[in-house]
Design a protein around this motif. Structure first.
Motif, PDB file in Angstrom:
ATOM      1  N   PHE A   8       0.726  -1.187   0.000  1.00  0.00           N
ATOM      2  CA  PHE A   8       0.010  -0.124  -0.092  1.00  0.00           C
ATOM      3  C   PHE A   8       0.832   1.297   0.197  1.00  0.00           C
ATOM      4  N   GLY A  57      -0.201   3.884   4.296  1.00  0.00           N
ATOM      5  CA  GLY A  57      -0.466   2.368   4.223  1.00  0.00           C
ATOM      6  C   GLY A  57       0.992   1.583   4.390  1.00  0.00           C
ATOM      7  N   VAL A  85      -5.822  -6.766  -1.288  1.00  0.00           N
ATOM      8  CA  VAL A  85      -5.891  -5.736  -2.141  1.00  0.00           C
ATOM      9  C   VAL A  85      -7.371  -5.961  -3.181  1.00  0.00           C
ATOM     10  N   LEU A 130      -1.711  -1.949  -4.289  1.00  0.00           N
ATOM     11  CA  LEU A 130      -3.120  -1.104  -4.481  1.00  0.00           C
ATOM     12  C   LEU A 130      -2.992  -0.098  -5.856  1.00  0.00           C
TER      13      LEU A 130
END
Length: 406
Positions: A148, A153, A163, A221
């Motif tokens: 992330f 993150g 994810v 992500l």
């Protein structure tokens, strides 16, 4: 500290070396220090190795997690591990041991590329982070893979399923009135691995021109949001939030499985010309002139009326018969295969999807690299290494500090 391996795991260097005489590849001479584990990083480094790079896989005493992800197995080795680690060398290093950490730093100093997927900041205490490595190896291309990113993150562990859930993919997968589903593969691990590869190759090209190294960062992500393409694009550009539609497409019809006389097959009409051809093959050419179905937007809006009409016609023949009729007319259509049938179909087309990696009793059948070169060769000379198989060889090369890895 000596390498933590056992006699079953440790394969003699000379046995490995006898397989290292294959094609050199377009990345021949490039040395990659691979500090990655599980899927995204190892997939990227395997593709680099296929193209001729010398990839040195650094593993802790317990080995890559995927060595233990089983079943299925081949000769008691996880097929998950086998599928993403061919053409690599393996050295076992315990980074918590000062001597082994020093070996890892010398390896990073000699590498053209370092690829790692530790949690952000996880390599700092070993002086294996980008700033530390670049201080002594300023031309290094250092590629970091995280779940992330390195901001808010950074503390989150990066697993593909997380994810898939948090990016929105699972909200799009499954029946409209059913629960959300994960994709059948770790799609964002693979996608992020390819993004890591693309970034690494681009940085190598820039280094060729400027002589400077740099730090490449990718995360699952961001790769997921990019990979959701039209769905995230619909939200970003128009505020439209897509939803689960089963196998249906939000902007095209037909673009999904349809019933035939003996089961479903995928049939696609991606434009008006293709739909007119489909209507002709089905024996109802007038459907293409019906104002309800004349354009892509019309067919999408009136899919509920059009679908039963098409399926009534499709039930006159089997999937195999329709496959020949539709593809014979140049239309995209195909059966819903098992993985076995998919591999066998590729083989029937002459794509040679399975290749023997290595020779003799150590050879392993694996899936061919999908990239084709008109002049360069891909290599399939080294089967996935046993844990620590090349530790002595790699240590000797590091200490020698001269010449290419051979």
């Amino acid at each position: 500290m000596s390498d933590t391996t056992n006699s079953h795991d440790h394969q003699p260097d000379q046995q490995r070396d006898q397989h290292a005489n294959g094609p050199r590849g377009p990345l021949d001479g490039l040395v990659v220090a691979d500090f990655s584990r599980v899927l995204a990083g190892p997939y990227a480094t395997m593709l680099l190795a296929d193209m001729g790079a010398t990839v040195i896989k650094v593993e802790g005493p317990g080995g890559d997690d995927t060595r233990h992800w089983m079943p299925p197995t081949r000769d008691e080795v996880s097929t998950y591990y086998l599928s993403i680690n061919r053409n690599k060398r393996s050295i076992t290093l315990d980074l918590k041991d000062p001597d082994d950490a020093a070996v890892a730093r010398r390896l990073a100093d000699r590498a053209d590329v370092v690829i790692e997927n530790f949690k952000p900041g996880g390599l700092d205490k070993y002086q294996l982070d980008y700033d530390s490595v670049a201080a002594s190896n300023p031309k290094v291309i250092y590629t970091s893979i995280s779940g992330f990113g390195t901001g808010g993150g950074a503390h989150l562990p990066g697993y593909d399923l997380m994810v898939q859930a948090m990016s929105g993919l699972m909200s799009l997968t499954g029946s409209p009135d059913g629960p959300p589903y994960r994709a059948g593969i770790s799609v964002f691990d693979v996608m992020t691995g390819m993004h890591a590869l693309i970034g690494t190759l681009a940085a190598l090209n820039e280094r060729h021109q400027s002589g400077r190294g740099q730090h490449i960062e990718v995360n699952l992500l961001s790769s997921a949001l990019s990979g959701l393409v039209n769905h995230t694009g619909a939200y970003a550009a128009a505020g439209a939030v897509p939803h689960r539609m089963g196998n249906a497409h939000p902007s095209l019809f037909p673009y999904e499985p349809l019933e035939t006389a003996d089961g479903e097959m995928v049939i696609i009409a991606g434009n008006d010309r293709q739909f007119a051809a489909l209507a002709k093959v089905l024996g109802r050419p007038e459907l293409a002139d019906d104002p309800r179905y004349a354009t892509v937007a019309d067919r999408t809006e009136n899919r509920d009326a059009l679908k039963p009409v098409l399926e009534a016609l499709l039930k006159e023949h089997t999937r195999a018969e329709w496959f020949d009729l539709l593809t014979g007319a140049g239309l995209p259509a195909g059966p819903i295969n098992t993985v076995q049938e998919g591999v066998e179909f590729a083989a029937s087309l002459g794509l040679e999807p399975v290749v023997e990696v290595g020779t003799g009793t150590t050879a392993v059948p694996l899936v061919r690299n999908p990239i084709g070169f008109s002049r360069s060769s891909l290599r399939y000379d080294l089967p996935p290494p046993t844990l620590g198989a090349d530790s002595d060889h790699v240590r000797s090369w590091i200490n020698d500090n001269t010449g290419e890895f051979a």
